[in-house]
Design a protein around this motif. Structure first.
Motif, PDB file in Angstrom:
ATOM      1  N   GLY A   1     -11.979   5.873   6.472  1.00  0.00           N
ATOM      2  CA  GLY A   1     -11.314   5.293   7.635  1.00  0.00           C
ATOM      3  C   GLY A   1     -12.269   5.130   8.795  1.00  0.00           C
ATOM      4  O   GLY A   1     -13.390   5.633   8.795  1.00  0.00           O
ATOM      5  N   ARG A   2     -11.805   4.399   9.798  1.00  0.00           N
ATOM      6  CA  ARG A   2     -12.642   4.152  10.993  1.00  0.00           C
ATOM      7  C   ARG A   2     -11.891   4.559  12.243  1.00  0.00           C
ATOM      8  O   ARG A   2     -10.672   4.534  12.279  1.00  0.00           O
ATOM      9  CB  ARG A   2     -13.004   2.662  11.080  1.00  0.00           C
TER      10      ARG A   2
ATOM     11  N   PRO B   1      -6.011   7.068   2.795  1.00  0.00           N
ATOM     12  CA  PRO B   1      -7.121   7.953   3.160  1.00  0.00           C
ATOM     13  C   PRO B   1      -7.731   8.584   1.901  1.00  0.00           C
ATOM     14  O   PRO B   1      -7.017   9.114   1.058  1.00  0.00           O
ATOM     15  CB  PRO B   1      -6.453   9.008   4.037  1.00  0.00           C
ATOM     16  N   GLY B   2      -9.037   8.480   1.755  1.00  0.00           N
ATOM     17  CA  GLY B   2      -9.697   9.014   0.571  1.00  0.00           C
ATOM     18  C   GLY B   2      -9.644   8.101  -0.636  1.00  0.00           C
ATOM     19  O   GLY B   2     -10.067   8.495  -1.731  1.00  0.00           O
ATOM     20  N   ALA B   3      -9.141   6.881  -0.469  1.00  0.00           N
ATOM     21  CA  ALA B   3      -9.072   5.939  -1.589  1.00  0.00           C
ATOM     22  C   ALA B   3     -10.454   5.694  -2.172  1.00  0.00           C
ATOM     23  O   ALA B   3     -11.465   5.700  -1.465  1.00  0.00           O
ATOM     24  CB  ALA B   3      -8.459   4.618  -1.127  1.00  0.00           C
ATOM     25  N   LEU B   4     -10.481   5.454  -3.473  1.00  0.00           N
ATOM     26  CA  LEU B   4     -11.728   5.130  -4.165  1.00  0.00           C
ATOM     27  C   LEU B   4     -11.814   3.628  -4.395  1.00  0.00           C
ATOM     28  O   LEU B   4     -10.842   2.999  -4.818  1.00  0.00           O
ATOM     29  CB  LEU B   4     -11.787   5.855  -5.512  1.00  0.00           C
TER      30      LEU B   4
ATOM     31  N   GLY C   1       0.827  -1.201   0.000  1.00  0.00           N
ATOM     32  CA  GLY C   1       0.000   0.000   0.000  1.00  0.00           C
ATOM     33  C   GLY C   1       0.855   1.241   0.000  1.00  0.00           C
ATOM     34  O   GLY C   1       2.084   1.144  -0.071  1.00  0.00           O
ATOM     35  N   PRO C   2       0.284   2.409   0.103  1.00  0.00           N
ATOM     36  CA  PRO C   2      -1.173   2.610   0.170  1.00  0.00           C
ATOM     37  C   PRO C   2      -1.833   2.475  -1.199  1.00  0.00           C
ATOM     38  O   PRO C   2      -1.267   2.884  -2.211  1.00  0.00           O
ATOM     39  CB  PRO C   2      -1.298   4.040   0.702  1.00  0.00           C
ATOM     40  N   ILE C   3      -3.008   1.873  -1.215  1.00  0.00           N
ATOM     41  CA  ILE C   3      -3.778   1.672  -2.441  1.00  0.00           C
ATOM     42  C   ILE C   3      -4.700   2.870  -2.624  1.00  0.00           C
ATOM     43  O   ILE C   3      -5.505   3.187  -1.752  1.00  0.00           O
ATOM     44  CB  ILE C   3      -4.597   0.366  -2.351  1.00  0.00           C
ATOM     45  N   GLY C   4      -4.576   3.529  -3.764  1.00  0.00           N
ATOM     46  CA  GLY C   4      -5.361   4.729  -4.007  1.00  0.00           C
ATOM     47  C   GLY C   4      -6.675   4.483  -4.717  1.00  0.00           C
ATOM     48  O   GLY C   4      -7.619   5.274  -4.583  1.00  0.00           O
TER      49      GLY C   4
ATOM     50  N   GLU D   1      -8.451  -3.596   2.879  1.00  0.00           N
ATOM     51  CA  GLU D   1      -8.885  -2.425   3.639  1.00  0.00           C
ATOM     52  C   GLU D   1      -7.769  -1.761   4.446  1.00  0.00           C
ATOM     53  O   GLU D   1      -7.666  -0.525   4.489  1.00  0.00           O
ATOM     54  CB  GLU D   1     -10.034  -2.813   4.567  1.00  0.00           C
ATOM     55  N   ASP D   2      -6.919  -2.552   5.076  1.00  0.00           N
ATOM     56  CA  ASP D   2      -5.886  -1.941   5.921  1.00  0.00           C
ATOM     57  C   ASP D   2      -4.766  -1.303   5.100  1.00  0.00           C
ATOM     58  O   ASP D   2      -3.878  -0.663   5.659  1.00  0.00           O
ATOM     59  CB  ASP D   2      -5.317  -2.945   6.923  1.00  0.00           C
TER      60      ASP D   2
END
Length: 214
Positions: free
Chosen positions: A213-214, A167-170, A140-143, A162-163
């Motif tokens: 995010g959570r 942030p803001g990934a589509l 990652g990070p996966i965008g 998911e992890d």
């Protein structure tokens, strides 16, 4: 300015693949039995393209151009039509890489040939095998993630990724009108799970979800 998506070599290839996909009904051996495994279904339908729609492809291109992700992940390349849209956008952005995965060995071979013909071999990696295994090693990070494999696996694949979502990934879930996408849609539409999600009305539907995010 002409985009890679409309470069004659790429455009002609996409059009040729869509023309082949129009013959899916005559190539299809019929619906697999409900108890068939993902591998058995993939082998049975290895000659069937099952592509995204052309408008869906344009949407993917626009999303990648706008988001400019460093890492794009695709679940279910099939014969590589959707991958061409993703790769064209990455090429025009000048940054990023597409990692895609496919269970059918026949389709992996065809998709790799398609990607090489388009000149995208340097920005696309095609992984062969079960996405729940192959995508576990993608950094990652996966965008941006496109989920377009077997529908009952879209949610497990999303949970796997998911992890590593930026942030803001589509996250794009294709064929959102299919009943088999019910669990996936319930998950991404529940705000407590970390997404803002909306259905986009292309052919068969696309669910566009932004990871908060959570």
């Amino acid at each position: 300015m002409t985009t890679t998506l409309h470069d004659p070599a790429v455009r002609d290839l996409i059009d040729r693949l869509f023309a082949e996909a129009e013959r899916d009904d005559e190539r299809s051996p019929g619906r697999p039995v409900p108890t068939a495994t993902a591998q058995e279904r993939s082998d049975l339908l290895e000659d069937v393209y099952m592509p995204i729609s052309a408008r869906g492809g344009d949407l993917l291109y626009a999303l990648v151009r706008a988001a400019r992700p460093q890492t794009v992940v695709e679940f279910g390349t099939s014969y590589g039509i959707s991958t061409l849209y993703l790769a064209a956008a990455v090429r025009d952005n000048g940054i990023g890489h597409v990692t895609t995965t496919e269970l059918s060995a026949t389709k992996v071979k065809a998709a790799r040939a398609t990607i090489e013909e388009a000149g995208f071999g340097d920005i696309v990696t095609v992984l062969e095998g079960d996405a729940l295994t192959t995508l576990g090693a993608v950094g990652g990070p996966i965008g941006l993630a496109l989920l377009d494999g077997w529908k009952e696996l879209c949610l497990p694949v999303l949970r796997l990724l998911e992890d590593r979502l930026a942030p803001g990934a589509l996250v794009v879930g294709d064929d959102s009108t299919f009943a088999s996408m019910g669990d996936y849609l319930a998950y991404v539409r529940e705000p407590g799970n970390g997404y803002v999600s909306i259905d986009f009305p292309v052919e068969d539907g696309m669910e566009l979800s932004c990871w908060t995010g959570r």
